[in-house]
Design an enzyme around this catalytic site. Structure first.
Site, short mmCIF file in Angstrom:
data_model
loop_
_atom_site.label_atom_id
_atom_site.label_comp_id
_atom_site.label_asym_id
_atom_site.label_seq_id
_atom_site.Cartn_x
_atom_site.Cartn_y
_atom_site.Cartn_z
N GLU A 74 0.81 -1.22 0.00
CA GLU A 74 0.00 0.00 0.00
C GLU A 74 0.84 1.27 0.00
O GLU A 74 0.38 2.32 -0.47
CB GLU A 74 -0.95 0.00 1.20
CG GLU A 74 -1.99 -1.12 1.16
CD GLU A 74 -1.46 -2.47 1.61
OE1 GLU A 74 -0.35 -2.52 2.19
OE2 GLU A 74 -2.14 -3.49 1.37
N PHE B 296 -5.93 -0.46 5.23
CA PHE B 296 -4.55 -0.47 4.74
C PHE B 296 -4.20 0.81 3.97
O PHE B 296 -3.04 1.21 3.94
CB PHE B 296 -4.34 -1.69 3.82
CG PHE B 296 -4.98 -2.95 4.31
CD1 PHE B 296 -4.91 -3.29 5.66
CD2 PHE B 296 -5.67 -3.80 3.46
CE1 PHE B 296 -5.52 -4.44 6.14
CE2 PHE B 296 -6.28 -4.96 3.93
CZ PHE B 296 -6.20 -5.28 5.27
N ARG C 297 -18.55 -2.33 2.27
CA ARG C 297 -18.59 -3.64 1.63
C ARG C 297 -20.00 -4.15 1.40
O ARG C 297 -20.33 -4.68 0.34
CB ARG C 297 -17.85 -4.64 2.51
CG ARG C 297 -17.97 -6.08 2.05
CD ARG C 297 -17.28 -7.04 3.00
NE ARG C 297 -17.36 -8.39 2.47
CZ ARG C 297 -18.40 -9.20 2.61
NH1 ARG C 297 -19.48 -8.79 3.26
NH2 ARG C 297 -18.39 -10.40 2.09
#
Lengths: 286, 331
Positions: free
Chosen positions: B69, B94, B178
């Site tokens: 990342e 992340f 999500r």
């Protein structure tokens, strides 16, 4: 202008850059001494021989990109840029002062010709890889190069090795990393703080073309860059072995000068040594 | 109030649902169709973050960087330096969780138009648990000069927000969830960066929602109105820059407010509203969100209930708040 100096003139330019560095650091009363002095030959080679660039038009789209990843060594960047004609030499004395374009660590938005903001270590190579990826795969700029100047201490950073994997995977032949291998970092020698060897083997294993040169020999640096540009199927790294504090005997090899500026007495002595090539010649300025 | 063209199924069981990240994926693909400068980078989560739509349409402008990342955003920054408009996606835990300093230095201080898409934000990630339920991203991104921070309320708005940040020439963060969630806006519903929307007018209290929480606020308002409590619901998709005028004018009318976010209340959306209100128009305020604690594994609905983020809990908190806190009317 650039690309036309003889080797003797390039050596003189490196010496001039070193004197600028000493004067800037003395005036600023803070900053890093050893790294910039050791890198002066590489920077003279870059700005006066290797790079395609136009100091009067710093945003010229066809220029090569040079990223200084170890931003704390920026006195050498600023001094070289001023000598190359990016801005007046007198402005060097504003280093680290309030309102100056010459920030303590380089800032892209402040000074034209600075390709990226740096200081926090380990971030230059991946930005350079992003630029090179665009040049190679998206915009198709076949004769343009990205040079990334790094310190050896900053190779402790994980971000560097993420970038090394990335450039290796995409065979970014247009990335040429130059590591100032001067063996010192703030807390001591690199091999004591966090060993880097086998450095050559590490880069090779990441898919890079590796050269090792005397980084205080301008001709060697220019030749290595030419060799790197001839490698077309993998990224290149030049491990440039340099002497920290090069040119000022009482600073050479001493890690304590990594992060310390000279006081006025020390600066005077350093300038005398540089002007006389450590007593080998007489100087009209004495 | 201008026409908002909201879904006519709000509050009904059959309201269509879709994950917010899907709207991002569609918007990114469209942004890529519209502008060849748009490029996309992903850290080994291409389908999870819905970048595969862009990848399949524009493979020459998609870059896989692997599970890295820090490299993700710095490569993106280098591409922005070459005139591209890079979208860099991963899970929010992340990115920006791990690579905040790279974002600060190479995107924000550099002022390069890199777009950070943080997916799987909030406790609605569900079973993955605390490590993957990013709750501090709003605080992290809001503190950075030059950064725009957006938490869309549903997938349709996420699509519009993605297209908008592709054109704003600024470092930008878009927060994505999500789980499938109610689509309460429609393609005609307006969206502009920096604008908050009064979705429902009322006069007893203002509920200010961002991200997934706005729909829970709408449901809570419906419950409370049946009890005779008149609730104004303001949707605040852009957390920075905050639409100060809309937030203050609603609070001036109702005299008390509650912020609701699926994030830590420290430094997040509620903090942004509290900072504004305490400086410009002190008004009683309550912040609903994660109260200085991490999430845990569970089903999204269970977790919303457990952490006081579902409509029933918001309604209960609102009842309690209005009983204990008189409306404050500015002189």
């Amino acid at each position: 202008m650039s690309g036309q100096l003889s080797l003797v003139q390039l050596d003189e330019m490196a010496n001039t850059i070193r004197q600028d560095i000493i004067r800037m650091l003395e005036h600023a009363e803070s900053g890093h001494s050893a790294g910039p002095l050791g890198m002066a030959d590489i920077f003279a080679a870059l700005y006066f021989s290797i790079l395609k660039h136009d100091p009067k038009n710093p945003d010229w789209d066809g220029r090569d990109r040079l990223l200084l990843s170890n931003g704390h060594t920026n006195p050498v960047l600023y001094a070289t840029m001023a000598r190359a004609g990016y801005f007046p030499v007198e402005e060097l004395m504003t280093l680290r002062r309030f309102g100056s374009r010459l920030q303590g660590h380089p800032e892209r938005t402040k000074l034209p010709g600075v390709e990226t903001t740096s200081g926090p270590l380990g971030e230059g190579l991946s930005q350079g890889a992003g630029m090179a990826y665009v040049m190679k795969y998206i915009d198709e700029r076949p004769n343009q190069w990205v040079y990334v100047m790094m310190g050896d201490g900053e190779l402790n950073e994980g971000n560097v090795w993420e970038a090394a994997m990335f450039a290796g995977k995409y065979k970014l032949h247009n990335v040429i990393a130059i590591i100032d291998r001067n063996n010192i970092q703030i807390d001591g020698s690199t091999e004591d703080v966090m060993p880097l060897e086998d450095l050559h083997g590490k880069w090779e294993s990441f898919g890079w073309h590796v050269q090792e040169v005397d980084g205080n020999n301008i001709e060697s640096v220019i030749d290595a860059a030419a060799m790197a540009r001839a490698v077309t199927n993998q990224p290149s790294v030049i491990i440039a072995h340099t002497i920290p504090g090069k040119g000022v005997d009482f600073m050479e090899y001493d890690y304590r000068w990594h992060g310390m500026p000279p006081n006025s007495e020390q600066a005077k002595e350093a300038l005398r040594k540089l002007r006389t090539l450590d007593g080998k010649i007489r100087s009209e300025h004495q | 109030m201008s026409e908002l063209y909201l879904s006519d199924k709000i509050g009904q069981d059959d309201i269509p649902t879709e994950p917010i990240r899907k709207g991002f994926g569609k918007g990114l693909k469209q942004a890529g169709d519209d502008d060849i400068r748009v490029v996309a980078l992903c850290a080994d989560l291409t389908e999870s973050t819905q970048m595969h739509l862009f990848r399949d349409a524009h493979p020459e402008r998609f870059v896989e960087v692997g599970v890295a990342e820090q490299n993700l955003v710095t490569v993106a920054s280098g591409m922005a330096a070459m005139g591209k408009i890079p979208f860099a996606s991963s899970y929010a835990a992340f990115s920006p969780g791990r690579n905040w300093e790279q974002i600060r230095t190479t995107v924000c201080i550099n002022d390069r138009p890199v777009k950070i898409a943080g997916s799987h934000a909030g406790v609605s990630v569900g079973p993955d648990g605390a490590t993957h339920q990013m709750l501090e991203d709003i605080a992290l991104m809001r503190a950075l000069p030059n950064m725009i921070v957006i938490a869309p309320g549903d997938s349709v708005e996420a699509e519009k927000a993605t297209l908008a940040i592709a054109k704003n020439d600024k470092p930008s963060y878009i927060r994505l969830a999500r789980e499938a969630s109610a689509v309460f806006t429609t393609p005609l519903t307006p969206f502009e960066i920096g604008t908050a929307y009064v979705l429902h007018e009322g006069h007893d209290v203002t509920l200010l929602g961002t991200g997934l929480m706005t729909y829970e606020c709408l449901l809570a308002a419906r419950q409370l109105e049946k009890e005779g409590i008149s609730v104004e619901v303001v949707h605040v998709p852009t957390i920075k820059p905050l639409d100060e005028r809309t937030v203050l004018s609603s609070l001036r009318k109702t005299g008390r407010g509650i912020t609701v976010e699926e994030a830590q209340i420290a430094g997040g959306f509620g903090s942004a509203v509290a900072e504004l209100v305490s400086e410009q128009m002190p008004t009683p305020l309550k912040r609903i969100g994660l109260q200085d604690r991490f999430g845990e594994s569970g089903k999204p609905a269970e977790l919303f209930a457990h952490f006081g983020l579902d409509a029933d809990s918001i309604a209960a908190s609102t009842r309690e708040f209005i009983q204990s806190t008189p409306q404050y009317h500015q002189k």
